[in-house]
Scaffold this motif. Sequence first.
Motif, PDB file in Angstrom:
ATOM      1  N   ILE A 159       8.889  12.269   1.138  1.00  0.00           N
ATOM      2  CA  ILE A 159       8.117  11.007   1.551  1.00  0.00           C
ATOM      3  C   ILE A 159       8.285  10.493   2.956  1.00  0.00           C
ATOM      4  O   ILE A 159       7.300   9.942   3.471  1.00  0.00           O
ATOM      5  N   ALA A 160       9.509  10.268   3.340  1.00  0.00           N
ATOM      6  CA  ALA A 160       9.158  10.295   4.398  1.00  0.00           C
ATOM      7  C   ALA A 160       8.780  10.944   6.105  1.00  0.00           C
ATOM      8  O   ALA A 160       8.176  10.190   7.104  1.00  0.00           O
ATOM      9  N   ASP A 161       7.954  11.819   5.609  1.00  0.00           N
ATOM     10  CA  ASP A 161       7.757  12.649   6.600  1.00  0.00           C
ATOM     11  C   ASP A 161       6.147  12.558   6.496  1.00  0.00           C
ATOM     12  O   ASP A 161       4.791  11.988   7.700  1.00  0.00           O
ATOM     13  N   ARG A 162       6.013  12.030   5.178  1.00  0.00           N
ATOM     14  CA  ARG A 162       4.093  11.911   4.874  1.00  0.00           C
ATOM     15  C   ARG A 162       4.162  10.061   5.718  1.00  0.00           C
ATOM     16  O   ARG A 162       3.050  10.305   6.275  1.00  0.00           O
ATOM     17  N   PHE A 163       5.230   8.964   5.556  1.00  0.00           N
ATOM     18  CA  PHE A 163       4.431   7.970   5.870  1.00  0.00           C
ATOM     19  C   PHE A 163       5.738   7.554   7.052  1.00  0.00           C
ATOM     20  O   PHE A 163       5.662   6.357   7.408  1.00  0.00           O
ATOM     21  N   GLU A 164       6.281   8.483   8.021  1.00  0.00           N
ATOM     22  CA  GLU A 164       6.911   8.563   9.276  1.00  0.00           C
ATOM     23  C   GLU A 164       7.576   7.430   9.008  1.00  0.00           C
ATOM     24  O   GLU A 164       7.515   6.778   9.645  1.00  0.00           O
ATOM     25  N   ILE A 165       9.151   7.362   7.560  1.00  0.00           N
ATOM     26  CA  ILE A 165       9.430   6.565   7.635  1.00  0.00           C
ATOM     27  C   ILE A 165      10.835   7.051   7.640  1.00  0.00           C
ATOM     28  O   ILE A 165      11.294   8.254   6.931  1.00  0.00           O
ATOM     29  N   SER A 166      12.019   6.028   7.576  1.00  0.00           N
ATOM     30  CA  SER A 166      13.499   6.769   7.744  1.00  0.00           C
ATOM     31  C   SER A 166      14.022   6.930   6.395  1.00  0.00           C
ATOM     32  O   SER A 166      13.327   6.331   5.325  1.00  0.00           O
ATOM     33  N   LEU A 167      14.789   7.724   5.984  1.00  0.00           N
ATOM     34  CA  LEU A 167      15.127   8.442   4.169  1.00  0.00           C
ATOM     35  C   LEU A 167      15.849   6.712   3.678  1.00  0.00           C
ATOM     36  O   LEU A 167      15.862   6.679   2.697  1.00  0.00           O
ATOM     37  N   ARG A 168      16.516   5.789   4.672  1.00  0.00           N
ATOM     38  CA  ARG A 168      17.074   4.592   3.803  1.00  0.00           C
ATOM     39  C   ARG A 168      15.652   3.728   3.313  1.00  0.00           C
ATOM     40  O   ARG A 168      15.662   2.898   2.521  1.00  0.00           O
ATOM     41  N   THR A 169      15.022   3.912   4.619  1.00  0.00           N
ATOM     42  CA  THR A 169      13.305   3.223   4.005  1.00  0.00           C
ATOM     43  C   THR A 169      13.127   3.648   1.956  1.00  0.00           C
ATOM     44  O   THR A 169      12.762   2.532   1.618  1.00  0.00           O
ATOM     45  N   VAL A 170      13.010   4.996   1.856  1.00  0.00           N
ATOM     46  CA  VAL A 170      12.373   5.587   0.626  1.00  0.00           C
ATOM     47  C   VAL A 170      13.009   5.550   0.391  1.00  0.00           C
ATOM     48  O   VAL A 170      12.701   4.903  -1.213  1.00  0.00           O
ATOM     49  N   TYR A 171      14.324   5.201   0.312  1.00  0.00           N
ATOM     50  CA  TYR A 171      15.512   4.777  -1.590  1.00  0.00           C
ATOM     51  C   TYR A 171      15.040   3.541  -1.492  1.00  0.00           C
ATOM     52  O   TYR A 171      15.123   2.314  -1.979  1.00  0.00           O
ATOM     53  N   ARG A 172      14.575   2.315  -0.102  1.00  0.00           N
ATOM     54  CA  ARG A 172      14.931   1.370  -0.739  1.00  0.00           C
ATOM     55  C   ARG A 172      13.464   0.990  -1.398  1.00  0.00           C
ATOM     56  O   ARG A 172      13.234   0.391  -2.373  1.00  0.00           O
ATOM     57  N   ASP A 173      12.278   1.359  -0.818  1.00  0.00           N
ATOM     58  CA  ASP A 173      11.120   2.291  -1.818  1.00  0.00           C
ATOM     59  C   ASP A 173      11.132   1.836  -3.263  1.00  0.00           C
ATOM     60  O   ASP A 173      10.824   1.661  -4.301  1.00  0.00           O
ATOM     61  N   ILE A 174      12.176   3.209  -3.582  1.00  0.00           N
ATOM     62  CA  ILE A 174      12.067   4.247  -4.414  1.00  0.00           C
ATOM     63  C   ILE A 174      13.117   2.856  -6.146  1.00  0.00           C
ATOM     64  O   ILE A 174      12.328   2.413  -6.811  1.00  0.00           O
ATOM     65  N   ARG A 175      13.637   1.940  -5.175  1.00  0.00           N
ATOM     66  CA  ARG A 175      14.572   1.153  -5.852  1.00  0.00           C
ATOM     67  C   ARG A 175      13.308   0.049  -6.043  1.00  0.00           C
ATOM     68  O   ARG A 175      13.589  -0.689  -7.125  1.00  0.00           O
ATOM     69  N   ALA A 176      12.816  -0.103  -4.968  1.00  0.00           N
ATOM     70  CA  ALA A 176      11.754  -1.515  -5.671  1.00  0.00           C
ATOM     71  C   ALA A 176      10.169  -1.641  -6.697  1.00  0.00           C
ATOM     72  O   ALA A 176       9.567  -1.755  -7.789  1.00  0.00           O
ATOM     73  N   ASP A 206       0.738  -1.065   0.160  1.00  0.00           N
ATOM     74  CA  ASP A 206       0.260  -0.081  -0.102  1.00  0.00           C
ATOM     75  C   ASP A 206       1.118   1.096  -0.002  1.00  0.00           C
ATOM     76  O   ASP A 206       0.696   1.862  -0.712  1.00  0.00           O
ATOM     77  N   ARG A 207       2.073   1.203   0.871  1.00  0.00           N
ATOM     78  CA  ARG A 207       2.912   2.383   1.186  1.00  0.00           C
ATOM     79  C   ARG A 207       3.686   2.855  -0.906  1.00  0.00           C
ATOM     80  O   ARG A 207       3.427   4.310  -0.678  1.00  0.00           O
ATOM     81  N   LEU A 208       3.766   1.633  -0.942  1.00  0.00           N
ATOM     82  CA  LEU A 208       4.641   1.632  -2.615  1.00  0.00           C
ATOM     83  C   LEU A 208       3.504   2.067  -3.914  1.00  0.00           C
ATOM     84  O   LEU A 208       4.073   3.002  -4.152  1.00  0.00           O
ATOM     85  N   GLN A 209       2.277   1.841  -3.228  1.00  0.00           N
ATOM     86  CA  GLN A 209       0.951   3.283  -4.187  1.00  0.00           C
ATOM     87  C   GLN A 209       1.204   4.118  -4.353  1.00  0.00           C
ATOM     88  O   GLN A 209       1.257   4.890  -5.278  1.00  0.00           O
ATOM     89  N   ALA A 210       0.432   4.400  -2.651  1.00  0.00           N
ATOM     90  CA  ALA A 210       1.187   5.765  -2.286  1.00  0.00           C
ATOM     91  C   ALA A 210       2.184   6.575  -2.778  1.00  0.00           C
ATOM     92  O   ALA A 210       1.858   8.067  -3.362  1.00  0.00           O
ATOM     93  N   ILE A 211       3.218   6.081  -2.457  1.00  0.00           N
ATOM     94  CA  ILE A 211       4.397   6.753  -2.897  1.00  0.00           C
ATOM     95  C   ILE A 211       4.415   6.993  -4.498  1.00  0.00           C
ATOM     96  O   ILE A 211       4.019   8.641  -5.005  1.00  0.00           O
ATOM     97  N   LEU A 212       3.672   6.172  -5.289  1.00  0.00           N
ATOM     98  CA  LEU A 212       3.967   6.218  -6.673  1.00  0.00           C
ATOM     99  C   LEU A 212       2.355   7.142  -6.815  1.00  0.00           C
ATOM    100  O   LEU A 212       2.783   8.210  -8.080  1.00  0.00           O
ATOM    101  N   THR A 254       1.664  13.866  -7.658  1.00  0.00           N
ATOM    102  CA  THR A 254       1.072  15.036  -7.764  1.00  0.00           C
ATOM    103  C   THR A 254       2.668  16.464  -7.727  1.00  0.00           C
ATOM    104  O   THR A 254       1.740  17.675  -7.762  1.00  0.00           O
ATOM    105  N   LYS A 255       3.483  16.691  -8.118  1.00  0.00           N
ATOM    106  CA  LYS A 255       4.485  17.599  -8.239  1.00  0.00           C
ATOM    107  C   LYS A 255       5.634  16.854  -9.537  1.00  0.00           C
ATOM    108  O   LYS A 255       5.633  16.117  -9.972  1.00  0.00           O
ATOM    109  N   LYS A 256       5.984  17.920  -9.617  1.00  0.00           N
ATOM    110  CA  LYS A 256       7.337  18.092 -10.821  1.00  0.00           C
ATOM    111  C   LYS A 256       7.560  16.795 -10.333  1.00  0.00           C
ATOM    112  O   LYS A 256       9.145  16.338 -10.512  1.00  0.00           O
ATOM    113  N   VAL A 257       8.772  17.868  -8.819  1.00  0.00           N
ATOM    114  CA  VAL A 257       9.948  16.347  -8.456  1.00  0.00           C
ATOM    115  C   VAL A 257       9.353  16.895  -7.059  1.00  0.00           C
ATOM    116  O   VAL A 257       8.973  17.842  -6.158  1.00  0.00           O
ATOM    117  N   VAL A 258       9.765  15.229  -5.884  1.00  0.00           N
ATOM    118  CA  VAL A 258       9.252  14.921  -4.924  1.00  0.00           C
ATOM    119  C   VAL A 258      10.325  14.695  -4.195  1.00  0.00           C
ATOM    120  O   VAL A 258      11.056  13.985  -4.441  1.00  0.00           O
TER     121      VAL A 258
END
Length: 317
Positions: free
Chosen positions: A25-42, A5-11, A16-20
């Motif tokens: 993303i980390a603030d919205r889902f209350e996750i670490s930047l490391r987790t953001v990087y892993r989700d983007i790779r996924a 669900d988080r991957l879909q929400a990140i997509l 919503t913006k030209k550049v995010v």
Amino acid sequence: MNRIDRLQAILTQLQTKKVVKAQEIADRFEISLRTVYRDIRALEEGGIPIGAEAGVGYFLDDNYTLPPIMFTTEEASAILMAGKIIPHLSDKNVDHAFQDALYKIKSVMKAEDKELLEKLDHSVKVFTGISEIPQRDSIYLHDIQQALVNKRVLKIAYFAKYNQILSTRDVEPIGLLYYALNWHLIAYCKLRQAYRDFRLDRIRELEISNETYNKKLDKAFDEYLEREKEQHQYFEIEIKISEPLSLEIQESKYWYGFLNEEKKGSKITMKFLNPDLNGFAKWILTMSAKVEIVFPIGLNTILLEMIQNICEKYQKS
């Protein structure tokens, strides 16, 4: 929220913006930047063409399109609730635009969800207590937003209430604020050579000029707000009251800068942050002798003076 669900929400957020930014993303889902990087790779491994600009953020390839987003009932219900409030916080032009957007949202919903929203629509009302004040056709909210986006100078005819004078100004808008039940335009006034606060309901005429200006709006707006905080002194106030009285003021306390409260024995200790000790003292007077002021001491002095003035007035009469 699970990872799928988080991957879909990140997509969805990337649309919503030209550049995010990764931090957004980390603030919205209350996750670490490391987790953001892993989700983007996924997402990239799943075939989503995500671009990255070093030190700026992520973006979707311009040629990549996604199917229409389906709203959940909870999301659509939240938008409907916002639509009930919009007429009281804006003008008719903004209200009509919002209602048109709501129709589009309803058009892509399932039949059962549309029926649910229709029932909810008739069951939710907003009462402000000032319904006799007619909603204005326009307080120039849309025009000001366009000027902000395009960095255009505004020509306004502004009625100053303190001296009852209508004057024309060329202003460079940097932001919109809503406080004290009114929208305010924050802009650099060329006439006064300084930033000024213009209440939108006092703007009699407004025109977007062809003249542009060069300001980093987010930085200028933040700096203005910081200056305002520094210039306006706020007082920390602490009082003790009985539990029954605390129930009586459950609504009104928020108008006076309520921060928090704590029960100590039979008393409730309340803390406030307020810029006007005189106004706060007048409120305390309505509670007679049921309030004990802990600090500031100056509040006691103000109250005593008010009480003495009242006594003198009625002793004479």
